[in-house]
Every structure is written in C-alpha cells, then in structure tokens.
Design a protein around this motif. Structure first.
Motif, PDB file in Angstrom:
ATOM      1  N   ILE A 144      -1.561  -5.339  55.065  1.00 34.33           N
ATOM      2  CA  ILE A 144      -0.804  -5.594  56.589  1.00 34.33           C
ATOM      3  C   ILE A 144      -1.906  -5.044  57.472  1.00 34.33           C
ATOM      4  CG2 ILE A 144       0.940  -4.707  58.004  1.00 34.33           C
ATOM      5  CD1 ILE A 144       2.763  -4.816  55.639  1.00 34.33           C
ATOM      6  N   GLU A 145      -2.572  -3.885  57.205  1.00 31.04           N
ATOM      7  CA  GLU A 145      -3.471  -3.420  58.391  1.00 31.04           C
ATOM      8  C   GLU A 145      -4.540  -4.127  58.376  1.00 31.04           C
ATOM      9  OE1 GLU A 145      -4.027   0.952  57.221  1.00 31.04           O
ATOM     10  OE2 GLU A 145      -1.965   1.149  57.326  1.00 31.04           O
ATOM     11  N   SER A 146      -5.055  -4.742  57.031  1.00 33.52           N
ATOM     12  CA  SER A 146      -6.437  -5.584  57.067  1.00 33.52           C
ATOM     13  C   SER A 146      -6.297  -6.875  57.793  1.00 33.52           C
ATOM     14  CB  SER A 146      -6.893  -5.640  55.660  1.00 33.52           C
ATOM     15  OG  SER A 146      -6.914  -4.499  55.220  1.00 33.52           O
ATOM     16  N   GLU A 147      -5.033  -7.447  57.940  1.00 33.15           N
ATOM     17  CA  GLU A 147      -4.899  -8.739  58.347  1.00 33.15           C
ATOM     18  C   GLU A 147      -5.430  -8.766  59.859  1.00 33.15           C
ATOM     19  OE1 GLU A 147      -1.095 -11.766  59.130  1.00 33.15           O
ATOM     20  OE2 GLU A 147      -0.782  -9.439  59.237  1.00 33.15           O
ATOM     21  N   LYS A 148      -5.277  -7.728  60.789  1.00 38.78           N
ATOM     22  CA  LYS A 148      -6.104  -7.853  62.180  1.00 38.78           C
ATOM     23  C   LYS A 148      -7.505  -8.247  62.236  1.00 38.78           C
ATOM     24  CE  LYS A 148      -2.308  -5.503  63.707  1.00 38.78           C
ATOM     25  NZ  LYS A 148      -1.692  -4.372  62.641  1.00 38.78           N
ATOM     26  N   GLU A 149      -8.210  -7.816  60.928  1.00 46.42           N
ATOM     27  CA  GLU A 149      -9.722  -7.789  61.032  1.00 46.42           C
ATOM     28  C   GLU A 149     -10.288  -8.780  60.455  1.00 46.42           C
ATOM     29  OE1 GLU A 149     -13.080  -6.902  62.153  1.00 46.42           O
ATOM     30  OE2 GLU A 149     -11.785  -5.196  62.577  1.00 46.42           O
ATOM     31  N   THR A 150     -10.969  -9.863  61.426  1.00 50.90           N
ATOM     32  CA  THR A 150     -11.365 -11.089  60.922  1.00 50.90           C
ATOM     33  C   THR A 150     -13.098 -11.065  60.837  1.00 50.90           C
ATOM     34  OG1 THR A 150     -11.458 -11.889  63.257  1.00 50.90           O
ATOM     35  CG2 THR A 150      -9.318 -12.432  62.169  1.00 50.90           C
TER      36      THR A 150
END
Length: 178
Positions: free
Chosen positions: A167-173
């Motif tokens: 979930i936390e990693s979803e924002k980091e593209t």
C-alpha cells in the motif's frame, strides 16, 4: 556448478514463478533464482526489497541459490544476457538451462555461441494465467481469495503481513534503475 536458472522480479513470487522454478528443478538438481531489479524497493512496481523477496523464495525453495541482479538500464538485448551470465559466473554457476515464459525477446538476450551450450526452456503462460501487476493490486485491496489462488501456500500469511508495504509503495512511481 551446472545450474538451471530462472530470472524475474518476484514482486511477489507467485504460482506462475513456481511453475518455472519447479521445471528448473526437474531439469537440474542445482537451481539459481536471479532476482532482477534487486536495487529497487518501496516503489509501485517493486514494493519489496531484495532481502524480503529472497526470504519469501527461501521459504519455498530453501536449497536454491538466490542471486541479486540490479538493473543495467540497457533493455532487452545481448548485453543483458551477457550481464546475466557474468552474474551467474560470479556465483560459480554454469548455466545449462534457462527456464522462462514464452517471451520471444528472452532468446534475443543470448548470443548464438551461448545457445550452443545453454538450452532455453519455455513454459506456456496458458498453464497459469496471472498478472503480477494485478496480484500486487489484489494484495493492496486484501483480496484474500485471489491471494490464496495465486500465492504459494507457504507464504500467504507473509504476503498478508506485508500488505502495508504494498500500500505504501503504491504512490512511488520513480525508479532507482541504474
């Protein structure tokens, strides 16, 4: 040592990967699992660190040689194949078989001379239809039915416990590819 090898990001390892690894073990007693994008973690495409991916794989395949492979940033060509072979050599692995899915580009990774010594074994994707991108989304949404369908039983609980990382990693593209 002569090995059959499999490479992938294993974000996370799933039953499609298991088909490849099981075939590698059927062909050769020693198996090397190359974890690509090993320098990546906590991004949408690569939420797990190398160590987390390694730990999950070791729960299923404790005897496999698990090897980190950072991205080179050169794409799918012979340079990538030469790089994979050099990494294997670093770990005293002599590739006899490369077990992979049915992607034509994978053959283009290796020079003709290499293919005289190493055989590429392709496993049909129709044996298990899975998308790792969709699976990561299922993990984020806590879709237990799909998680249990596509994640090896040995690590289902671990994956559920890692849900917040996904979930936390979803924002980091962004990417850390070299």
């Amino acid at each position: 040592m002569k090995v059959a090898f499999v490479c992938g990001r294993f974000e996370p390892i799933h039953k499609g990967h298991q088909l490849l690894i099981d075939e590698a073990y059927r062909l050769q007693k020693d198996v090397a699992i190359l974890i690509c994008s090993s320098q990546e973690s906590r991004t949408r495409q690569n939420p797990l660190s190398f160590e987390e991916r390694k730990r999950l794989i070791q729960k299923i395949y404790p005897k496999a040689s698990i090897i980190p492979v950072p991205d080179m940033g050169i794409g799918n060509n012979e340079c990538w194949g030469d790089f994979l072979l050099s990494v294997l050599k670093e770990y005293d692995c002599d590739p006899k078989y490369f077990v992979t899915g049915e992607e034509e580009r994978r053959e283009s990774w290796f020079r003709k001379e290499v293919l005289k010594e190493m055989k590429i074994i392709k496993i049909s994707r129709s044996k298990i239809v899975i998308s790792a991108t969709e699976l990561r989304e299922d993990i984020r949404k806590n879709n237990l039915e799909r998680i249990k369908e596509f994640i090896p039983q040995e690590i289902v609980e671990d994956i559920i416990n890692l849900k917040e990382v996904f979930i936390e990693s979803e924002k980091e593209t962004s990417t850390k590819s070299i």
